[in-house]
Design an enzyme around this catalytic site. Sequence first.
Site, mmCIF file in Angstrom:
data_model
loop_
_atom_site.group_PDB
_atom_site.id
_atom_site.type_symbol
_atom_site.label_atom_id
_atom_site.label_comp_id
_atom_site.label_asym_id
_atom_site.label_seq_id
_atom_site.Cartn_x
_atom_site.Cartn_y
_atom_site.Cartn_z
ATOM 1 N N TYR A 1 40.283 55.060 38.751
ATOM 2 C CA TYR A 1 42.193 55.516 39.000
ATOM 3 C C TYR A 1 41.378 57.176 38.057
ATOM 4 O O TYR A 1 41.861 57.138 37.635
ATOM 5 C CB TYR A 1 42.748 54.768 38.273
ATOM 6 C CG TYR A 1 43.013 53.466 38.392
ATOM 7 C CD1 TYR A 1 42.931 52.901 38.914
ATOM 8 C CD2 TYR A 1 43.717 52.200 37.883
ATOM 9 C CE1 TYR A 1 43.076 51.792 40.139
ATOM 10 C CE2 TYR A 1 44.177 51.258 38.252
ATOM 11 C CZ TYR A 1 43.775 50.703 39.229
ATOM 12 O OH TYR A 1 44.222 49.222 39.673
ATOM 13 N N PHE B 1 50.592 44.701 44.261
ATOM 14 C CA PHE B 1 51.775 44.875 45.566
ATOM 15 C C PHE B 1 52.732 43.465 44.973
ATOM 16 O O PHE B 1 53.790 43.181 46.114
ATOM 17 C CB PHE B 1 50.938 45.137 46.599
ATOM 18 C CG PHE B 1 50.131 46.362 46.678
ATOM 19 C CD1 PHE B 1 50.342 47.388 45.571
ATOM 20 C CD2 PHE B 1 49.135 46.278 48.027
ATOM 21 C CE1 PHE B 1 49.046 48.911 46.265
ATOM 22 C CE2 PHE B 1 48.675 46.987 47.999
ATOM 23 C CZ PHE B 1 48.382 48.157 47.406
ATOM 24 N N GLY C 1 54.895 46.573 49.550
ATOM 25 C CA GLY C 1 54.896 48.001 49.746
ATOM 26 C C GLY C 1 53.620 48.151 49.649
ATOM 27 O O GLY C 1 52.378 47.792 49.787
#
Length: 314
Positions: A71, A226, A230
């Site tokens: 990330y 999720f 989306g």
Amino acid sequence: MTSADTPSTDVTTGGAPRPGSPGPLAGRTVSRIGYGAMQLERLHGDRKAGVALLRRAVELGVDHIDTAQFYGNGFVNDLIREAIRPQDEVVVVSKVGADPDPDGPLPLRPAQRPEQLRASVEANLTALGLDRIPVVNLRRLDTGPGLRAEGDQAVDPDDQLAVLTGLRDEGKIGAIGLSGVTYDVLRRALPAGIVCVQNAYSLISRVDEDMLRLCAAEGIAWVPFFPLGGGFPGMPKVTDEPAVRDAARSLGRTASQVGLAWLLRHAENVLLIPGTADTGHLEENIAAGTMRLDDATLAALDAVPSRTTEIPLD
């Protein structure tokens, strides 16, 4: 950051009520609403805001955070290291199985080989400043939207679990979870002591219902990513469903809160990790844990049809 449990199941160490009520994770008690840290990538230019958002999450009772070294190519883990203190008693859950690929069609590339998994755990330990990561999820890439493993990245799960159990034996990770897996892979992995499963799952994407039930029977936390649909352009969203919008109007809440509240009500082993880079949205997500869905509302939501999460990758 720690792997220790808190003294009370009703409140966190800081005295805040547990958002969404308490739930088990890897033998510990945590709030059923945690925080998914991926969206912190968006605050790369405002480090102070990222730290403040994490501190606000802890103030609101969040005591488990989902992250990964990929990330923001380490930026998110670095923020967590700065913001989260040992006395917060936050359980950090990281994941391995991918590496950053900023110039690729997706910002990630598979990193599934055993030596890559070990290297990823070591990178997470260094970035987070931990001697042991409480939970590490193996992102298998078997199912759901996103990457697929091909060529030498298509690794047998037994080989991957062998390196992770070795790292657990060494004390570098506390427990093992899975992500992006099929029912059959989960079945094969159960002897390794799986504590959580992360798959794409929401009100409008319930193809893994059998896996959710297996997790409940085995005492495994179900942690949907999720959770509002989306995730990629073209994928359906929970908040667009008429039944969800009707429930939101009736309850005086947002459609997002309705979608999260449905997940908490749907199964007791669900833990949520909604992500955001906005403090207002964080507070809204936490407040979803106080919602009560009556039987009529729940029936209307249950009747929403499920659909696929698969999308083409060019």
